[in-house]
Design a protein around this motif. Structure first.
Motif, PDB file in Angstrom:
ATOM      1  N   GLU A 303      32.496  35.993  47.126  1.00  0.00           N
ATOM      2  CA  GLU A 303      33.223  35.277  46.152  1.00  0.00           C
ATOM      3  C   GLU A 303      34.380  35.934  45.716  1.00  0.00           C
ATOM      4  N   ALA A 304      34.201  37.393  45.647  1.00  0.00           N
ATOM      5  CA  ALA A 304      35.127  38.115  45.375  1.00  0.00           C
ATOM      6  C   ALA A 304      36.465  38.169  46.507  1.00  0.00           C
ATOM      7  N   GLN A 305      35.988  37.912  47.605  1.00  0.00           N
ATOM      8  CA  GLN A 305      36.972  37.728  48.702  1.00  0.00           C
ATOM      9  C   GLN A 305      37.742  36.633  48.684  1.00  0.00           C
ATOM     10  N   ALA A 306      37.040  35.296  48.456  1.00  0.00           N
ATOM     11  CA  ALA A 306      37.616  34.127  48.313  1.00  0.00           C
ATOM     12  C   ALA A 306      38.494  34.175  47.181  1.00  0.00           C
ATOM     13  N   VAL A 307      38.249  34.553  45.971  1.00  0.00           N
ATOM     14  CA  VAL A 307      39.074  34.373  44.961  1.00  0.00           C
ATOM     15  C   VAL A 307      40.331  35.321  45.103  1.00  0.00           C
ATOM     16  N   SER A 308      39.895  36.492  45.551  1.00  0.00           N
ATOM     17  CA  SER A 308      41.383  37.363  45.623  1.00  0.00           C
ATOM     18  C   SER A 308      42.315  36.887  46.429  1.00  0.00           C
ATOM     19  N   GLN A 309      41.687  36.273  47.738  1.00  0.00           N
ATOM     20  CA  GLN A 309      42.502  35.543  48.755  1.00  0.00           C
ATOM     21  C   GLN A 309      43.348  34.517  48.198  1.00  0.00           C
ATOM     22  N   LEU A 310      42.655  33.439  47.480  1.00  0.00           N
ATOM     23  CA  LEU A 310      43.187  32.139  47.099  1.00  0.00           C
ATOM     24  C   LEU A 310      44.228  32.263  45.832  1.00  0.00           C
ATOM     25  N   PHE A 311      43.785  33.253  44.848  1.00  0.00           N
ATOM     26  CA  PHE A 311      44.402  33.544  43.494  1.00  0.00           C
ATOM     27  C   PHE A 311      45.244  34.912  43.527  1.00  0.00           C
ATOM     28  N   PRO A 312      46.058  35.181  44.210  1.00  0.00           N
ATOM     29  CA  PRO A 312      46.689  36.480  44.303  1.00  0.00           C
ATOM     30  C   PRO A 312      47.392  36.837  42.836  1.00  0.00           C
ATOM     31  N   HIS A 313      47.643  35.774  41.812  1.00  0.00           N
ATOM     32  CA  HIS A 313      48.155  35.952  40.722  1.00  0.00           C
ATOM     33  C   HIS A 313      47.055  36.637  39.610  1.00  0.00           C
ATOM     34  N   ARG A 314      45.812  36.747  40.053  1.00  0.00           N
ATOM     35  CA  ARG A 314      44.819  37.394  39.174  1.00  0.00           C
ATOM     36  C   ARG A 314      44.512  36.669  38.021  1.00  0.00           C
ATOM     37  N   PRO A 315      43.981  35.589  38.105  1.00  0.00           N
ATOM     38  CA  PRO A 315      43.454  35.018  36.860  1.00  0.00           C
ATOM     39  C   PRO A 315      42.442  35.649  36.272  1.00  0.00           C
TER      40      PRO A 315
END
Length: 398
Positions: A303-315
């Motif tokens: 999940e960390a991999q997926a979120v960091s890839q899709l949301f580079p603005h770091r919500p």
């Protein structure tokens, strides 16, 4: 109808009311207070669930309503949890019945346990006494039972169905209801999920070596598995305007493995991107993500991999599992409800763990201070289940 028009202003869907019950409390006010405080009050060590040894679980401590006046095949702890949550939304349901007519309101719920705990008790009695208890009714553990029960108590004669896709069950109920409303089959729905503690799930996850030795630590370098929890989360979904707008849900099925997630996060990314596309939102518009965050090594890394890839603005991100454990079939609805509380209170749900992020995982923007900096407008919640069944939901302020 295209995805773009599916969630247009004319067909916008709203969450009109919420009913919650879990280890943090028995109503929205108490749960909200404990959630933002990062409470772990509901975790207990029990020796009666695991075949060999003790295990930490997150359990409901509230007094539950009696089911004595209902048909015996509805007599389960699962339905007691469901009834308690339903009582919180009953007024909203009655109002919609007057406007739309009872047959136009569906019941679409998720569960993974139903009344299996009562089945376990009956089987134990059979081994001990040679016969099932006289008041045992097999129907109590059928997956359809919880939706049938809510339809019964709400006096709703129309569409009634239960979804059972493990940890994504109640998240899928929102998408299914949205599709049914868009298709004109119903005009509103009671959605959500209910799961209760039982030996089957605890021993099952233990057999997979996925249960924590203590209280779970999502995304920590020291994480070692989940704590099973219980609870109920019901919502009223309709086109009646309210503060919480249900924007969209995305689904995928990567079918990588029966119980392990696809390591690269491909399926998770697909579900999250699909939700964004349907909601006509850009990734950078998401302010907060409630992670699936089970505290198992493989799920959190994926999940960390997926979120960091899709949301580079770091919500901002956090997992609710450190407060309420994994409520399985109720998790998706519970956590989108938490997103509604985040929007309502304009506070962030904290990441409750040992503050030791895994350095081998992509760095995420963990919630440390619950006070939001600026307005929170859009929240996303993830639910990833066995077999690669992935669901992402987006809720926002109107």
């Amino acid at each position: 109808m295209s995805d773009k028009s599916q969630y247009s202003e004319q067909s916008a869907l709203y969450i009109n009311d919420l009913g919650l019950l879990n280890a943090l409390g028995d109503d929205l006010a108490s749960i909200s207070s404990q959630l933002f405080a990062g409470s772990q009050q509901g975790f207990v060590l029990r020796d009666d669930l695991l075949k060999d040894g003790k295990v930490y679980v997150s359990q409901v401590s509230a007094d539950l309503p009696t089911l004595a006046s209902y048909p015996s095949h509805f007599n389960s702890r699962n339905n007691q949890l469901a009834l308690h949550a339903y009582q919180q939304i009953a007024a909203a349901v009655e109002s919609l019945k007057q406007k739309l007519g009872a047959p136009r309101i569906g019941v679409i719920l998720g569960t993974s346990t139903s009344g299996i705990a009562q089945g376990e008790e009956a089987m134990s009695a059979k081994f001990k006494h040679g016969a099932f208890p006289v008041d045992y009714d097999y129907r109590v553990q059928e997956m359809s039972n919880v939706a049938e029960f809510i339809s019964h108590i709400a006096d709703l004669p129309g569409l009634s169905m239960t979804i059972s896709t493990a940890c994504s069950s109640s998240a899928k109920s929102f998408i299914t209801a949205a599709e049914m409303i868009e298709a004109g089959i119903i005009d509103a729905a009671i959605v959500g999920g209910v799961d209760s503690l039982c030996a089957m799930t605890v021993n099952g996850f233990s057999a997979l070596e996925s249960t924590s030795a203590g209280i779970c630590k999502p995304s920590s370098i020291n994480r070692d598995g989940i704590n099973i929890g219980e609870g109920a989360a019901l919502a009223v979904l309709s086109r009646e305007k309210s503060a919480w707008r249900f924007y969209a849900g995305g689904e995928s099925s990567d079918a990588h493995h029966m119980s392990a997630p696809e390591p690269s996060g491909r399926g998770a990314i697909e579900a999250m991107q699909q939700a964004l596309d349907k909601a006509q939102l850009k990734a950078e518009q998401i302010d907060y993500i409630n992670l699936h965050g089970t505290a198992t090594p493989k799920n959190d890394a994926m999940e960390a991999q997926a979120v960091s890839q899709l949301f580079p603005h770091r919500p901002f991100v956090s997992s609710s599992k450190g407060c309420i454990g994994h409520t399985l079939g109720a998790a998706g609805a519970t956590e989108i409800a938490f997103c509604c509380l985040v929007l309502q209170q304009q506070k962030l749900a904290p990441q409750v763990w040992d503050n030791m992020p895994d350095p081998t995982m992509p760095s995420l923007n963990w919630v440390k201070d619950t006070e939001a900096q600026g307005q929170l407008r859009y929240c996303l919640s993830n639910s990833f289940a066995f077999g690669g069944n992935n669901v992402s939901l987006i809720v926002g302020l109107e």
